[in-house]
Design a protein around this motif. Structure first.
Motif, short mmCIF file in Angstrom:
data_model
loop_
_atom_site.label_atom_id
_atom_site.label_comp_id
_atom_site.label_asym_id
_atom_site.label_seq_id
_atom_site.Cartn_x
_atom_site.Cartn_y
_atom_site.Cartn_z
N UNK A 84 -4.86 9.93 0.45
CA UNK A 84 -5.28 9.01 -0.60
C UNK A 84 -4.36 7.79 -0.54
N UNK A 85 -4.91 6.63 -0.79
CA UNK A 85 -4.14 5.39 -0.77
C UNK A 85 -4.26 4.65 -2.09
N UNK A 86 -3.26 3.85 -2.37
CA UNK A 86 -3.30 2.91 -3.49
C UNK A 86 -2.93 1.54 -2.95
N UNK A 87 -3.91 0.65 -2.90
CA UNK A 87 -3.67 -0.72 -2.47
C UNK A 87 -3.31 -1.54 -3.69
N UNK A 118 0.85 -1.18 0.00
CA UNK A 118 0.00 0.00 0.00
C UNK A 118 0.89 1.23 0.00
N UNK A 119 0.62 2.12 -0.92
CA UNK A 119 1.28 3.42 -0.92
C UNK A 119 0.26 4.49 -0.58
N UNK A 120 0.72 5.50 0.13
CA UNK A 120 -0.18 6.54 0.61
C UNK A 120 0.30 7.92 0.18
N UNK A 121 -0.65 8.84 0.19
CA UNK A 121 -0.35 10.23 -0.17
C UNK A 121 -1.00 11.14 0.86
N UNK A 122 -0.22 12.05 1.40
CA UNK A 122 -0.72 13.04 2.34
C UNK A 122 -0.64 14.41 1.69
N UNK A 123 -1.75 15.12 1.72
CA UNK A 123 -1.82 16.44 1.11
C UNK A 123 -1.83 17.52 2.18
N UNK A 124 -1.26 18.65 1.84
CA UNK A 124 -1.29 19.81 2.73
C UNK A 124 -1.39 21.07 1.89
N UNK A 125 -1.71 22.15 2.55
CA UNK A 125 -1.84 23.43 1.86
C UNK A 125 -3.28 23.80 1.58
N UNK A 126 -4.05 22.84 1.09
CA UNK A 126 -5.47 23.02 0.83
C UNK A 126 -6.16 21.70 1.06
N UNK A 127 -7.46 21.76 1.31
CA UNK A 127 -8.21 20.51 1.36
C UNK A 127 -8.34 19.97 -0.07
N UNK A 128 -8.34 18.66 -0.19
CA UNK A 128 -8.30 18.03 -1.51
C UNK A 128 -9.67 17.66 -2.06
N UNK A 129 -10.73 17.96 -1.31
CA UNK A 129 -12.04 17.49 -1.75
C UNK A 129 -12.47 18.11 -3.08
N UNK A 166 -5.15 11.16 -8.05
CA UNK A 166 -4.79 9.94 -8.78
C UNK A 166 -3.34 9.56 -8.58
N UNK A 167 -2.97 8.48 -9.27
CA UNK A 167 -1.61 7.96 -9.25
C UNK A 167 -1.10 7.77 -10.67
N UNK A 168 0.12 8.18 -10.87
CA UNK A 168 0.86 7.88 -12.08
C UNK A 168 2.11 7.09 -11.67
N UNK A 169 2.75 6.48 -12.63
CA UNK A 169 4.01 5.79 -12.33
C UNK A 169 4.96 5.92 -13.50
N UNK A 214 -5.36 -3.38 -8.39
CA UNK A 214 -5.11 -2.18 -7.59
C UNK A 214 -6.44 -1.54 -7.21
N UNK A 215 -6.43 -0.86 -6.06
CA UNK A 215 -7.62 -0.16 -5.59
C UNK A 215 -7.21 1.19 -5.01
N UNK A 216 -7.84 2.25 -5.52
CA UNK A 216 -7.55 3.60 -5.04
C UNK A 216 -8.67 4.06 -4.12
N UNK A 217 -8.30 4.75 -3.05
CA UNK A 217 -9.29 5.28 -2.12
C UNK A 217 -8.77 6.60 -1.56
N UNK A 218 -9.68 7.39 -1.02
CA UNK A 218 -9.29 8.67 -0.44
C UNK A 218 -10.12 8.97 0.78
N UNK A 219 -9.56 9.78 1.67
CA UNK A 219 -10.25 10.23 2.87
C UNK A 219 -10.11 11.75 2.89
N UNK A 220 -11.14 12.43 2.46
CA UNK A 220 -11.06 13.89 2.37
C UNK A 220 -10.93 14.54 3.75
N UNK A 221 -11.50 13.91 4.76
CA UNK A 221 -11.40 14.47 6.11
C UNK A 221 -9.95 14.46 6.60
#
Length: 123
Positions: free
Chosen positions: A79-82, A19-30, A35-38, A68-75
Motif C-alpha cells: 500500500x502506498x500514500x502519495x 511517497x511512503x509505502x507499506x509492505x505486508x507479510x504473513x497473510x494476504x491483505x485483500x 490505511x494510514x494514521x499519523x 494525499x492519495x492512498x492506493x494498494x496492490x493486493x497482488x
C-alpha cells in the motif's frame, strides 16, 4: 498475523511531494481494510487515509483531502500514500494499519500496526 513495514519517510520541503509505502507479510491483505494514521510530537495519533480491500473506495481526513492519495496492490501485498503539496503540519510518524472495519477512522478499529516512518516537512 500480519506484519506491516513502512518505508519511504524522510525530509521534504513544504510544497513538495513524498511517497511512503507499506509492505505486508504473513497473510494476504485483500481481506483487510488498509490505511494510514499519523502522530505528531505532543499530539494524539490521528487518522489520515484508508482504502477498502477491493481497492474501489478511499476515504481521507479533511486535513489531507485533495493533497494525499492512498492506493494498494493486493497482488504485491503493498500500500502506498502519495503526499503532495505537503505542509509543516504534516510532520509526523506515519503508521501503516490493517483493519476489518469500514470506514476506518479511529485507532481502536485497527487490528495491526506497523512501526512507523518519520516524515518531516520543513518550511
Amino acid at each position: 498475523q500480519v506484519q506491516l513495514v513502512e518505508s519511504g519517510g524522510g525530509m521534504v520541503q513544504a510544497g513538495g511531494s513524498l511517497r511512503v509505502s507499506c509492505a505486508a507479510s504473513g497473510r494476504t491483505i485483500d481481506r483487510y481494510v488498509m490505511g494510514w494514521f499519523r502522530q505528531a510530537p505532543g499530539k494524539e495519533r490521528e487518522f489520515v487515509a484508508t482504502v477498502t480491500g477491493d481497492t474501489r473506495t478511499t476515504y481521507y481526513a479533511d486535513s489531507v483531502k485533495g493533497r494525499f492519495s492512498v492506493s494498494r496492490d493486493n497482488a504485491k501485498n503493498t500500500m502506498d500514500l502519495q503526499m503532495n503539496s505537503v505542509k509543516p503540519e504534516d510532520t509526523a510518524v506515519y503508521y501503516c494499519v490493517a483493519s476489518t472495519r469500514w470506514p476506518l477512522e479511529t485507532s481502536d478499529q485497527v487490528v495491526y500496526w506497523g512501526q512507523g516512518t518519520q516524515v518531516t516537512v520543513s518550511s
